[in-house]
Design a protein around this motif. Structure first.
Motif, PDB file in Angstrom:
ATOM      1  N   LEU A   6       0.851  -1.187   0.000  1.00 39.90           N
ATOM      2  CA  LEU A   6       0.000   0.000   0.000  1.00 39.90           C
ATOM      3  C   LEU A   6       0.886   1.236   0.000  1.00 39.90           C
ATOM      4  O   LEU A   6       1.729   1.404   0.885  1.00 39.90           O
ATOM      5  N   PHE A   7       0.707   2.102  -0.998  1.00 40.78           N
ATOM      6  CA  PHE A   7       1.424   3.370  -1.092  1.00 40.78           C
ATOM      7  C   PHE A   7       0.531   4.472  -0.545  1.00 40.78           C
ATOM      8  O   PHE A   7      -0.652   4.527  -0.883  1.00 40.78           O
ATOM      9  N   VAL A   8       1.099   5.377   0.275  1.00 37.15           N
ATOM     10  CA  VAL A   8       0.283   6.384   0.933  1.00 37.15           C
ATOM     11  C   VAL A   8       0.914   7.771   0.824  1.00 37.15           C
ATOM     12  O   VAL A   8       2.095   7.957   1.116  1.00 37.15           O
ATOM     13  N   CYS A   9       0.096   8.731   0.399  1.00 40.94           N
ATOM     14  CA  CYS A   9       0.463  10.147   0.461  1.00 40.94           C
ATOM     15  C   CYS A   9      -0.698  10.892   1.109  1.00 40.94           C
ATOM     16  O   CYS A   9      -1.580  10.275   1.702  1.00 40.94           O
ATOM     17  N   ALA A  88       4.903   5.167   3.163  1.00 42.03           N
ATOM     18  CA  ALA A  88       4.562   6.586   3.236  1.00 42.03           C
ATOM     19  C   ALA A  88       5.520   7.379   2.360  1.00 42.03           C
ATOM     20  O   ALA A  88       6.718   7.088   2.302  1.00 42.03           O
ATOM     21  N   MET A  89       4.986   8.416   1.717  1.00 42.16           N
ATOM     22  CA  MET A  89       5.808   9.234   0.840  1.00 42.16           C
ATOM     23  C   MET A  89       6.680  10.244   1.590  1.00 42.16           C
ATOM     24  O   MET A  89       7.717  10.645   1.090  1.00 42.16           O
ATOM     25  N   ASP A  90       6.243  10.646   2.786  1.00 43.16           N
ATOM     26  CA  ASP A  90       7.030  11.635   3.546  1.00 43.16           C
ATOM     27  C   ASP A  90       6.820  11.437   5.038  1.00 43.16           C
ATOM     28  O   ASP A  90       6.034  10.598   5.475  1.00 43.16           O
ATOM     29  N   TRP A  91       7.557  12.229   5.833  1.00 45.28           N
ATOM     30  CA  TRP A  91       7.519  12.106   7.286  1.00 45.28           C
ATOM     31  C   TRP A  91       6.132  12.416   7.860  1.00 45.28           C
ATOM     32  O   TRP A  91       5.689  11.750   8.800  1.00 45.28           O
ATOM     33  N   ASP A  92       5.454  13.435   7.320  1.00 42.84           N
ATOM     34  CA  ASP A  92       4.131  13.790   7.831  1.00 42.84           C
ATOM     35  C   ASP A  92       3.144  12.640   7.673  1.00 42.84           C
ATOM     36  O   ASP A  92       2.396  12.309   8.602  1.00 42.84           O
ATOM     37  N   VAL A 124       9.703  11.474  -0.690  1.00 43.18           N
ATOM     38  CA  VAL A 124       9.231  11.868  -2.017  1.00 43.18           C
ATOM     39  C   VAL A 124       8.489  13.188  -1.835  1.00 43.18           C
ATOM     40  O   VAL A 124       7.465  13.238  -1.140  1.00 43.18           O
ATOM     41  N   PRO A 125       8.983  14.284  -2.445  1.00 45.04           N
ATOM     42  CA  PRO A 125       8.358  15.589  -2.233  1.00 45.04           C
ATOM     43  C   PRO A 125       6.972  15.691  -2.870  1.00 45.04           C
ATOM     44  O   PRO A 125       6.703  15.074  -3.898  1.00 45.04           O
TER      45      PRO A 125
END
Length: 163
Positions: A6-9, A88-92, A124-125
């Motif tokens: 599962l990819f999450v942004c 997750a794409m980023d820390w947030d 990933v920005p």
């Protein structure tokens, strides 16, 4: 036993559907569709039911990926249980996932760029508020990370098959 990724942004209209499309193509090309399933979701409900950002669709299409038919959804409790790897794409987004995730599934959550071999960036920005170059950067990072991820999962598939 099928592995689910599962990819999450944040909104599930730029980075995570791009990752879903790229990784699904890699899985299909590697003839691993019966071993690996791919999905994406967002931590927020901003764009529920919407298709990906047209800029993400166009950038992906230039590289041969069709993400135009994906539909945005939010992460569910079942995703934590049913997914084997949650990227997750980023820390947030990683932090939000960790807050929502039942403790017994927290080991599944990782940063996407953990699997990168060509880029040193940790995340990933988000290209949403930027220009078209941001979408190309996202594609570069995700293609790199997905290549590394596929190698890890391919090894797991063959180890499981040999056992």
């Amino acid at each position: 036993m099928k592995s689910k990724v599962l990819f999450v942004c944040m909104g599930n209209i730029c980075r995570s559907p791009t990752a879903q499309g790229i990784f699904q193509q890699m899985v299909t090309d590697a003839n691993l569709d019966h071993e690996i399933s791919v999905d994406s979701a967002g931590t927020h409900a901003y764009h529920l039911g919407k298709t990906p950002d047209p800029r993400a669709v166009a950038a992906a299409a230039k590289r041969g990926y069709d993400i135009s038919n994906y539909v945005s959804r939010q992460v569910t409790a079942e995703d934590f249980r049913d997914s084997d790897v949650i990227l997750a794409m980023d820390w947030d987004n990683m932090s939000l996932l960790q807050q929502q995730c039942p403790r017994q599934y927290s080991h599944k959550i990782q940063l996407m760029m953990r699997y990168a071999t060509e880029h040193d960036e940790a995340t990933v920005p988000d290209p949403y508020y930027g220009g078209p170059d941001g979408f190309d950067t996202v594609l570069n990072y995700i293609e790199d990370s997905c290549t590394g991820l596929l190698e890890v999962l391919r090894k797991r598939v063959f180890q499981f098959a040999a056992a």
